[in-house]
Scaffold this active site. Sequence first.
Site, PDB file in Angstrom:
ATOM      1  N   SER A 290      44.197  36.287  27.505  1.00  7.61           N
ATOM      2  CA  SER A 290      45.712  36.369  27.888  1.00  7.61           C
ATOM      3  C   SER A 290      45.763  36.152  29.358  1.00  7.61           C
ATOM      4  CB  SER A 290      46.409  37.581  27.465  1.00  7.61           C
ATOM      5  OG  SER A 290      45.927  38.616  28.480  1.00  7.61           O
ATOM      6  N   ASP A 291      46.906  35.541  29.855  1.00  5.85           N
ATOM      7  CA  ASP A 291      47.209  35.435  31.202  1.00  5.85           C
ATOM      8  C   ASP A 291      47.627  37.143  31.553  1.00  5.85           C
ATOM      9  OD1 ASP A 291      47.911  34.940  33.777  1.00  5.85           O
ATOM     10  OD2 ASP A 291      49.201  33.079  33.229  1.00  5.85           O
ATOM     11  N   TRP A 292      47.662  37.340  32.802  1.00  4.15           N
ATOM     12  CA  TRP A 292      47.658  38.820  33.220  1.00  4.15           C
ATOM     13  C   TRP A 292      48.847  39.328  32.713  1.00  4.15           C
ATOM     14  CZ3 TRP A 292      43.321  36.731  33.494  1.00  4.15           C
ATOM     15  CH2 TRP A 292      42.432  37.128  33.982  1.00  4.15           C
ATOM     16  N   GLY A 294      50.137  38.839  29.719  1.00  6.58           N
ATOM     17  CA  GLY A 294      50.885  37.897  28.975  1.00  6.58           C
ATOM     18  C   GLY A 294      50.685  38.441  27.307  1.00  6.58           C
TER      19      GLY A 294
END
Length: 877
Positions: A290-292, A294
């Site tokens: 995941s993006d941070w 996200g």
Amino acid sequence: MKVSAFAVAVLASCDSVVAAGVSPRDQDGTDRAKLPMPPSPPSYPSPWMNPKGVGWEEAYEKAKAFVSQLTLMEKVNLTTGTGWESDQCVGNTGSVPRLGFNGFCTQDSPVGVRLTDFNTVFPAGVTTAATWDRALMYARGLAMGQEHHDKGSTVQLGPVCGPIGRAPEGGRNWEGFAPDPVLSGVGVAESIKGIQDAGVIACVKHFIGYEQEHFRSAGQDDVVASYSSNIDDQTMHEMYLWPFADAVRAGVGSVMCSYNQINNSYGCQNSKVLNGLLKNELGFQGFVMSDWTGQLTGVASAAAGLDMTMPGDTAFDSGESFWGANLTLAVVNGTVPEWRIDDMAMRIMAAYFKVGRTMENQVPVNFDSWSFATEGPLHFAADEGHQQINWHVDVRGDHAKVARQVAAEGSVLLKNNGILPLRKVKQVAVIGSDAGPNLDGPNGCSDRGCDNGTLGMAWGSGTANFAYLVTPDAALQARAIQEGSAYQSIFDDYTTDDSNTQQGNGLTAIPDLVSQAETVSIVFVNADSGEGYITVGGNTGDRNNLTLWHSGDDLIKNVSALCDKTIVVIHSVGPVVVEDWYNNPNVSAIVWAGIPGDQSGNAIADVLYGDVNPSGKSPFSWASDRSQLPDVLYKPNNGKLAPQIDFTEGVFIDYRALDKADITPTFEFGFGLSYTTFEYSNIRVKKNKASAYKPTSGKTIHAPTFGSFSNSLSHYLFPSTWKNVKYYIYPYFTSSDPAKIAGMSDLQPASKFLPPNVNNGKSQPLLPAGGGPGGNPLLYEELYTVTASVMNTGSVAGAEVAQLYISLGGPKDPKVQLRGFDKLFLKPGETGELSVSLTRRDLSNWDVVTQDWFISECPKKVYVGSSSRRLHLSAEL
Ligand SMILES: *[C@@H]1O[C@H](CO)[C@@H](O)[C@H](O)[C@H]1NC(C)=O
Ligand SMILES: *[C@@H]1O[C@H](CO)[C@@H](O)[C@H](O)[C@H]1NC(C)=O
Ligand SMILES: *[C@@H]1O[C@H](CO)[C@@H](O)[C@H](O)[C@H]1NC(C)=O
Ligand SMILES: *[C@@H]1O[C@H](CO)[C@@H](O)[C@H](O)[C@H]1NC(C)=O
Ligand SMILES: *[C@@H]1O[C@H](CO)[C@@H](O)[C@H](O)[C@H]1NC(C)=O
Ligand SMILES: *[C@@H]1O[C@H](CO)[C@@H](O)[C@H](O)[C@H]1NC(C)=O
Ligand SMILES: *[C@@H]1O[C@H](CO)[C@@H](O)[C@H](O)[C@H]1NC(C)=O
Ligand SMILES: *[C@@H]1O[C@H](CO)[C@@H](O)[C@H](O)[C@H]1NC(C)=O
């Protein structure tokens, strides 16, 4: 922007949830009535790894041997970050102490190692793209990978092909390569090979449709959800997914899912894009990270194909996680099937082994992202574990060489009336703040979040600290002195007034200098952008306009009014408006020097003095009229609900859009001059023997499992002697009461809140367009080989990027699209050969009905030339 009927229709189902004020985290495991019907079509079950996945066979075997030894909590540890600033890297997974495995250090950025010291700042993606040089792209990747390796990072968070650059103002376009799927695809593929050959897992990002900074997260202008990129299926395949297919073919170990929604489903829990497109159709065998923050749900994101959550906590330092203990519980209570957690662990470890890592060759993390101090807290968020945290390892090696070469060869000569290369200049006047230092030092603004001094790097998490930044002034002064020239530089952009009027400041240093006899003036100007968490000069990541910063236009006009030997150097993240002055005869030369990294000054001196003959080609169009290009959405267009960004232009971005609207750009995509000249001749088309296209058929294996686990909740409690680090995310339970672990009282069986088929581990049909890395292997069969001759007709050695474009011939196809290129290094009088193999994919369109690629009946033509508009040769296929 208008919201299309389609967007309204799919939104309706989403509105209720958001309007009801239910936070995203409640969507996991709560009342079904409150859940959004995923507007992207469901794609379940999540595809499990294929033991015969091409290029992954050995990695699969090694992963299987390792994962088979793991307990459930050890597997969960691999999938879950330990929390924001809990350990030394920007993202850290848990470890497996029992088997001596340190866990993963995932570290920014696409230009080097972020948040440390004694590292190289490599030229940005956009400058790398401008070299059109595969070997250099690889060499840069390898050098970056080595620096990550030596700092103890296991995953480099790059390269980037999302954003691809739909709108020229897009804040992070420069992190990627070019608004063209083929050039972007080559850029990510070569970078990935380089990074992974250094023993570091590359993480290609952001998947997918992440084309602007405004509204990427909830909050801005009180909007409660991230924007939705509404992309039709054909555009998805022919534009946005294309470079990701090349990344998968190059063997990329991980993919980062994005903050934005796609068709109103969040990127990190959109089963259609993660399960359907990435893992099933493209056959991706690595892991999705995941993006941070996200990740917005627990079970649903696992079902949709997420494999690793970063940084692990629900919000920075909340101490809570959608996974960690929740994932342990979800497996034990049967909501997430065992094969899914096993598949996550397999994908993560297979990527690790694939790049050559073992338990024996681990490099302990020897830096700390949160402090430069030698000693400090190992767990920064908690301020616990004081010890040595930085070893200040110098990882630069001889990487300055490749960084300088990329910066020089990625500089594009846009205009030259013969003044360049410079020779025997009596006086050099260097003008502009962009030539000099930032008065606060090269790292004076955190994450380079300002535009002070020369623009060596744009801003955001996609950057790195400068060990040094060679300014243009420093390098050009040294060079001028060596040449016996006089040399003066002025960094104040506003000492241009020749009057003491109302607006005037009465300072006349620049006119006084540049009007002197026998002076060559080099004006440095720039335009910056970056990631949306930093606003610079009112630009919230995305640029507000395409004009130069610091009154660059006025500066150029002032200087060129007085000096008929004016050279303009532009450092910029993308195209800028040059209309007011580029045609002025006193503007003798223009060089776009991109975003060059720490070798900035050396590289521009190499180009201006002719040590390097420019060979860069613009990786984007410089439109005189940007009205036909897609825009950034700056204002909410859906009340407080998710802004709707309809990609109604389809594949018509950058040169495709300008060609379609018949707008002549000032400098077109692929354009760039040299100090020599080239002539094109002799195009030949050879038809290769090829088999007929066959849609993939057959089935996967059943979902495998590795190991076993206990069904008793009490087995997963924190060990009795355990000392918790504050905010840290663990796989253990604090209680054997599931409601306490899950943080909710109404625990639901999977069947109540998950779509059908989610937990079905039986063998699944393969997709017609799938079956191999990057899709159906027959898509990559080479159907034609096109060759052409290029001769250096000038008097100095130089390189030409010969480009091949195709017209697919359909009424809805772009006039031409790039399909291949070769960079040919030629001595005067020498002839070289461009050779491009056209694959089946290169000739195909995506058919939304059969969900497969097909070659249309329309007559197809290939063009060879020196830019997207200088197409000197053509032939029918
Ligand atoms: C988004 O919606 C469009 C229009 O219905 C469709 O063509 C496309 O496949 C959808 N994509 C995803 C990822 O849901
Ligand atoms: C999970 O990772 C943490 C942090 O590295 C470690 O302290 C813990 O022992 C690991 N747990 C297991 C079960 O391996
Ligand atoms: C489990 O997830 C929920 C959100 O769905 C959260 O509130 C809770 O704190 C999590 N539990 C743990 C132990 O992190
Ligand atoms: C199982 O655990 C997950 C994760 O905490 C939770 O969302 C779900 O509601 C639980 N289901 C049951 C039946 O306990
Ligand atoms: C540097 O940039 C900041 C932020 O853009 C600005 O406020 C400041 O005045 C600048 N400093 C100098 C010395 O130019
Ligand atoms: C464009 O943006 C830059 C940077 O914020 C600013 O300096 C410039 O004045 C703006 N130009 C116009 C025409 O608004
Ligand atoms: C020179 O710059 C000043 C602003 O600094 C501007 O007012 C003036 O018009 C410029 N002169 C020319 C010739 O562009
Ligand atoms: C070019 O520069 C000369 C001074 O060298 C000046 O007299 C002339 O007006 C300039 N021309 C233009 C078009 O700015």
